[in-house]
Design a protein around this motif. Structure first.
Motif, PDB file in Angstrom:
ATOM      1  N   HIS A 298      -3.741   3.246  -9.869  1.00  0.00           N
ATOM      2  CA  HIS A 298      -4.997   3.559  -9.172  1.00  0.00           C
ATOM      3  C   HIS A 298      -4.964   2.797  -7.856  1.00  0.00           C
ATOM      4  CE1 HIS A 298      -8.981   4.645  -8.176  1.00  0.00           C
ATOM      5  NE2 HIS A 298      -9.427   4.874  -9.398  1.00  0.00           N
ATOM      6  N   ARG A 299      -4.331   3.378  -6.869  1.00  0.00           N
ATOM      7  CA  ARG A 299      -4.000   2.679  -5.639  1.00  0.00           C
ATOM      8  C   ARG A 299      -5.220   2.164  -4.882  1.00  0.00           C
ATOM      9  NH1 ARG A 299       0.611   2.156  -3.469  1.00  0.00           N
ATOM     10  NH2 ARG A 299       1.489   3.628  -4.965  1.00  0.00           N
ATOM     11  N   ASP A 300      -6.353   2.848  -4.992  1.00  0.00           N
ATOM     12  CA  ASP A 300      -7.514   2.500  -4.182  1.00  0.00           C
ATOM     13  C   ASP A 300      -8.608   1.760  -4.941  1.00  0.00           C
ATOM     14  OD1 ASP A 300      -6.432   3.730  -1.900  1.00  0.00           O
ATOM     15  OD2 ASP A 300      -7.083   5.705  -2.605  1.00  0.00           O
ATOM     16  N   HIS A 301      -8.346   1.401  -6.182  1.00  0.00           N
ATOM     17  CA  HIS A 301      -9.369   0.713  -6.979  1.00  0.00           C
ATOM     18  C   HIS A 301      -9.560  -0.720  -6.472  1.00  0.00           C
ATOM     19  CE1 HIS A 301     -11.689  -0.709 -10.401  1.00  0.00           C
ATOM     20  NE2 HIS A 301     -11.727   0.519 -10.875  1.00  0.00           N
ATOM     21  N   ASP A 302     -10.817  -1.155  -6.411  1.00  0.00           N
ATOM     22  CA  ASP A 302     -11.105  -2.504  -5.915  1.00  0.00           C
ATOM     23  C   ASP A 302     -10.543  -3.592  -6.816  1.00  0.00           C
ATOM     24  OD1 ASP A 302     -12.410  -1.557  -3.698  1.00  0.00           O
ATOM     25  OD2 ASP A 302     -14.414  -1.650  -4.604  1.00  0.00           O
TER      26      ASP A 302
ATOM     27  N   ASP B   4       0.819  -1.217   0.000  1.00  0.00           N
ATOM     28  CA  ASP B   4       0.000   0.000   0.000  1.00  0.00           C
ATOM     29  C   ASP B   4       0.854   1.269   0.000  1.00  0.00           C
ATOM     30  OD1 ASP B   4      -2.382  -1.423   0.067  1.00  0.00           O
ATOM     31  OD2 ASP B   4      -2.486  -1.454   2.251  1.00  0.00           O
TER      32      ASP B   4
ATOM     33  N   LYS C  93      -5.040  -2.754   0.709  1.00  0.00           N
ATOM     34  CA  LYS C  93      -5.961  -1.939   1.502  1.00  0.00           C
ATOM     35  C   LYS C  93      -6.513  -2.648   2.749  1.00  0.00           C
ATOM     36  CE  LYS C  93      -8.998  -0.667  -1.556  1.00  0.00           C
ATOM     37  NZ  LYS C  93     -10.140   0.114  -2.092  1.00  0.00           N
TER      38      LYS C  93
END
Length: 418
Positions: free
Chosen positions: A271-275, A83, A148
């Protein structure tokens, strides 16, 4: 007697079932999946019904290619689950492990091999380069959690990032051993080694990994259309990125291991937070576990087939010194001045797990430069890997659960993704 084909299908099904079930079953026990796999392999190949003897020297190319595949898919999984954004200051523990622990470990192991075991300089250096890196495959229990999940303390992050990047330092020393082995008296070898195997292959690996990771990151997350790859929901993209990155980098004579890890970091950064990062990581992890278990079954078979037969008492002493002294001492030296609890420093220093990566480096080295000490080198590397799997596997669960409690986390909630 059932047909061998049906028996193999049954075995393959059981292996897949174990891949899914064992991590859950062993979550709270001081026992690891690799230990179980080696034990199963030993029982399987000790049976008279299994005539195959999976000795690495008998199947050198298969050994190299199989371990190579396991390592590259493990590197993709490791990069995808980090992360922490790439930052020179925030990755300080990584640089300590790479710049101090790795060179000291290579030098210490090579010295043991040369002065203590009587190996030739080339064989001793190859041994040091093979056994110094922390294994990205077997270190799963001390690595960060899935994307995440918040399971990224300094210990887990340090060991994950070290395992991902230390191949870029180990491979030059494997190639140094090969260069010394083929060098003619009076011939210039240092300059070509430095320019090609250190500078070019390292830079090419980082550049290729970055470019390919960026390209797939754009196609996956930012392509201005409904056809962007994230819309597929298919995590097999992770396997595609792994294979393409490794192959292309090797074609331009760069370090493919380094490129795969850099590509994974770059893809995650897109896109670090993409599911969709979860799907990418999950597929990479499943393939890695399946391939890892296959390698360890074969390793168990090699152990019962006589892999350790060439060992002498001094080899056993050397293997214990490598596990219990060289890595911990070089790791603690690197931790000097680090702002961390002493238990964290000790854990970072101690859990330099050896395994599949070491198998690959030795197979690669011996396939490019056969050495008279080949069987003994395999025996020593096999012993060190076995001791590491047993010692680290039996201690990792209680140690990491203790660290979680000290830092105010519930280890059971973390293990279940809660």
């Amino acid at each position: 007697m059932p047909a061998p084909y049906l028996l193999w299908l049954t075995g393959a099904g059981l292996l897949v079932a174990l891949v899914a079930w064992l991590p859950l079953a062993l979550r709270r026990l001081p026992l690891s999946v690799p230990i179980i796999c080696i034990a199963i392999g030993g029982v399987l190949f000790a049976s008279p019904a299994t005539p195959l003897r999976p000795m690495p020297l008998a199947y050198p190319l298969i050994t190299e290619r199989l371990t190579e595949f396991v390592v590259i898919i493990a590197l993709m999984g490791a990069g995808l689950k980090i992360d922490r954004p790439f930052n020179w200051r925030h990755w300080g523990v990584t640089w300590r492990l790479l710049a101090i622990t790795m060179p000291l470990s290579i030098a210490g192991i090579a010295l043991i091999g040369w002065a203590g075991l009587g190996l030739g300089l080339v064989a001793a250096l190859l041994l040091g380069a093979a056994l110094a890196p922390t294994d990205p495959v077997l270190a799963a229990d001390v690595q960060v959690g899935p994307p995440k999940t918040g399971e990224e303390d300094e210990v887990r992050f340090g060991l994950t990032s070290e395992a991902g990047l230390n191949d870029g330092l180990a491979f030059p020393f494997v190639n140094l051993a090969l260069a010394l082995g083929v060098a003619q008296p009076g011939a210039a070898w240092f300059g070509p080694w430095l320019l090609h195997h250190v500078l070019w292959e390292g830079v090419a690996g980082i550049a290729a990994g970055g470019v390919i990771g960026w390209a797939f990151g754009w196609l996956t997350f930012h392509m201005p259309a409904e056809t962007k790859l994230a819309q597929t929901g298919d995590g097999l993209i992770a396997l595609a990125v792994t294979l393409i990155t490794y192959a292309v980098t090797e074609m331009i004579e760069g370090y493919g291991f380094l490129a795969v890890f850099v590509a994974a970091l770059t893809l995650r950064h897109a896109h670090r937070d993409h599911d969709f990062n979860h799907q990418l990581h999950n597929v990479a992890e499943q393939i890695e576990r399946l391939a890892m278990m296959l390698v360890l079954l074969l390793f168990g078979g090699a152990l019962v087939s006589g892999l350790l037969a060439p060992l002498t008492l001094v080899d056993w002493v050397a293997a214990l010194a490598i596990i219990l002294f060289v890595r911990p001492a070089s790791g603690l030296i690197a931790m000097t001045g680090l702002r961390a609890d002493w238990t964290e420093k000790l854990t970072l220093a101690f859990f330099g797990i050896r395994g599949v990566g070491s198998f690959y480096y030795l197979a690669y080295g011996l396939n490019h430069l056969p050495l008279a000490e080949g069987a003994r080198l395999w025996a020593i590397v096999g012993l060190v890997a076995l001791l590491s799997i047993l010692l680290h596997g039996l201690t990792v669960t209680p140690v990491m659960r203790s660290i979680d409690r000290r830092q105010g986390r519930d280890p059971d909630a973390a293990a279940s993704g809660g």
